[in-house]
Design a protein around this motif. Structure first.
Motif, PDB file in Angstrom:
ATOM      1  N   GLY A 137       0.787  -1.341   0.063  1.00 52.77           N
ATOM      2  CA  GLY A 137      -0.079   0.049  -0.014  1.00 52.77           C
ATOM      3  C   GLY A 137       0.871   1.365  -0.059  1.00 52.77           C
ATOM      4  N   ASN A 138       0.179   2.091   0.427  1.00 50.57           N
ATOM      5  CA  ASN A 138       0.987   3.609   0.463  1.00 50.57           C
ATOM      6  C   ASN A 138       2.456   3.760   1.231  1.00 50.57           C
ATOM      7  OD1 ASN A 138      -0.871   4.610  -1.079  1.00 50.57           O
ATOM      8  ND2 ASN A 138      -1.557   6.214   0.089  1.00 50.57           N
ATOM      9  N   VAL A 139       2.168   2.891   2.236  1.00 57.16           N
ATOM     10  CA  VAL A 139       3.524   3.120   3.318  1.00 57.16           C
ATOM     11  C   VAL A 139       4.751   2.745   2.600  1.00 57.16           C
ATOM     12  CG1 VAL A 139       4.811   2.232   5.212  1.00 57.16           C
ATOM     13  CG2 VAL A 139       2.273   2.577   5.403  1.00 57.16           C
ATOM     14  N   HIS A 140       4.592   1.355   1.662  1.00 58.25           N
ATOM     15  CA  HIS A 140       5.778   1.137   0.652  1.00 58.25           C
ATOM     16  C   HIS A 140       6.078   1.834  -0.241  1.00 58.25           C
ATOM     17  CE1 HIS A 140       6.246  -2.557   3.588  1.00 58.25           C
ATOM     18  NE2 HIS A 140       7.350  -2.810   3.100  1.00 58.25           N
ATOM     19  N   ALA A 141       4.905   2.190  -1.156  1.00 58.42           N
ATOM     20  CA  ALA A 141       5.060   3.066  -2.134  1.00 58.42           C
ATOM     21  C   ALA A 141       5.902   4.260  -1.736  1.00 58.42           C
ATOM     22  CB  ALA A 141       3.844   3.336  -2.652  1.00 58.42           C
ATOM     23  N   MET A 142       5.521   4.926  -0.537  1.00 55.21           N
ATOM     24  CA  MET A 142       6.267   6.271  -0.182  1.00 55.21           C
ATOM     25  C   MET A 142       7.577   5.873   0.618  1.00 55.21           C
ATOM     26  SD  MET A 142       2.782   8.123   1.520  1.00 55.21           S
ATOM     27  CE  MET A 142       3.821   9.424   2.020  1.00 55.21           C
ATOM     28  N   SER A 143       7.864   5.023   1.079  1.00 53.07           N
ATOM     29  CA  SER A 143       9.109   4.611   1.704  1.00 53.07           C
ATOM     30  C   SER A 143      10.336   4.286   1.061  1.00 53.07           C
ATOM     31  CB  SER A 143       9.131   3.545   2.882  1.00 53.07           C
ATOM     32  OG  SER A 143       9.170   2.246   1.835  1.00 53.07           O
ATOM     33  N   HIS A 144       9.942   3.882  -0.159  1.00 46.06           N
ATOM     34  CA  HIS A 144      11.307   3.542  -1.414  1.00 46.06           C
ATOM     35  C   HIS A 144      11.785   4.775  -1.591  1.00 46.06           C
ATOM     36  CE1 HIS A 144       9.954  -0.912  -2.640  1.00 46.06           C
ATOM     37  NE2 HIS A 144      10.230  -0.515  -1.396  1.00 46.06           N
TER      38      HIS A 144
END
Length: 326
Positions: A192-199
């Motif tokens: 979700g957004n967490v991994h999309a944003m953390s990269h």
């Protein structure tokens, strides 16, 4: 008659050898070509790596063709995903293929008993987020749910204990099994957004992946609360030290529980703090970070995880979440 028989045998032998050669030569060519691709990929500068990312047999490079025996230190070892960081572009490339899934995995808890507390915390919370995001993903299924729920149960019960004492083998085993289940869950339900944003955070500022995820999680969880349909309650009881009854639960209670857990295991309080802890060239100002937000948000939107986040997101939403996490 004898001469004809001898001639027939010779012709037969020649035919057999022709068939053998026709079978062996292509096989030798394929094996040599495979090793050449392997050497080329690892010797090629990162700027050329995208040329190789569409190979369906990328598994030959990452895991080998012969015997898939992997050692689990993080759940990504049993997933269909691999990540390459291209420092020249400040970009993390995600490789996806079910061909990357191994046939076997070995979990040896003794191998992680010497990990520093900070590594245990970052990897442990990352594994939890794998399960949490898979669980609330719009691509979730009964199968991925089963994996995610067991993962959150094991990790939620043991992460504090493991970070406090990495030689606690029972806790280490629970964390490894939980991480394994979490990896299987998100292989089939995405994230979700967490991994999309953390990269992009890790690519631009070298923040450890698990730490980047952890500081973004409460902000994204608050954003996603609007789309919750009862799953936040279950997640809360997996990680909270104070259980709640369903009739008294509010989604924001999960956000508070996440912050409490992150604080307990030593995760930085916000994105600015995390970036400065990871910085190798001195202090990084909030203004400097804000100047990168638009570029980071643009990269985050390229992730397929955005599409399965429970709440729809545009680039302006991602930029807002980054600023809120500062």
């Amino acid at each position: 008659m004898n001469n004809n028989s001898r001639t027939g045998k010779i012709i037969g032998t020649i035919c057999i050898w022709i068939v053998v050669i026709l079978c062996i030569v292509p096989f030798i060519w394929m094996v040599s070509a495979s090793f050449k691709r392997e050497a080329d990929i690892f010797a090629t500068p990162f700027r050329l790596i995208p040329n190789y990312l569409n190979f369906d047999n990328f598994k030959e490079v990452l895991f080998g063709k012969y015997n898939y025996l992997l050692m689990i230190l993080n759940s990504v070892k049993v997933t269909a995903f691999s990540v390459i960081t291209d420092h020249s572009r400040d970009y993390k490339l995600t490789v996806f293929s079910y061909e990357l899934l191994p046939a076997y995995a070995i979990l040896d808890a003794d191998l992680i008993t010497t990990a520093p507390a900070s590594v245990a915390a970052a990897c442990g919370i990352d594994a939890f987020i794998h399960a949490e995001e898979a669980y609330i993903s719009t691509a979730a299924s009964p199968f991925s749910d089963a994996m995610a729920e067991k993962a959150m149960e094991l990790i939620g019960e043991n992460i504090r204990r493991f970070v406090a004492n990495r030689t606690d083998v029972e806790a280490a085993e629970a964390m490894m099994v939980g991480s394994l289940f979490a990896g299987i869950a998100f292989s089939f339900a995405r994230l979700g957004n967490v991994h999309a944003m953390s990269h992009p955070v890790s690519a631009f500022f070298d923040v450890p992946h698990g730490v980047a995820n952890a500081v973004l999680l409460p902000v994204v969880a608050e954003y996603n609360a609007l789309a919750d349909h009862g799953r936040y309650y279950k997640i809360y009881n997996y990680i909270s030290e104070i259980p709640a009854h369903e009739d008294e639960f509010e989604p924001m209670m999960l956000v508070d529980a996440i912050r409490s857990l992150c604080k307990a295991i030593g995760i930085p309080a916000n994105l600015t703090e995390a970036i400065n802890q990871a910085g190798k060239t001195g202090s990084i100002s909030r203004k400097t970070i804000e100047e990168k937000i638009e570029a980071m948000a643009a990269d985050a939107m390229k992730s397929g995880n955005i599409a399965v986040n429970p709440r729809s997101s545009r680039q302006c939403d991602i930029e807002m979440l980054y600023r809120k996490a500062l």
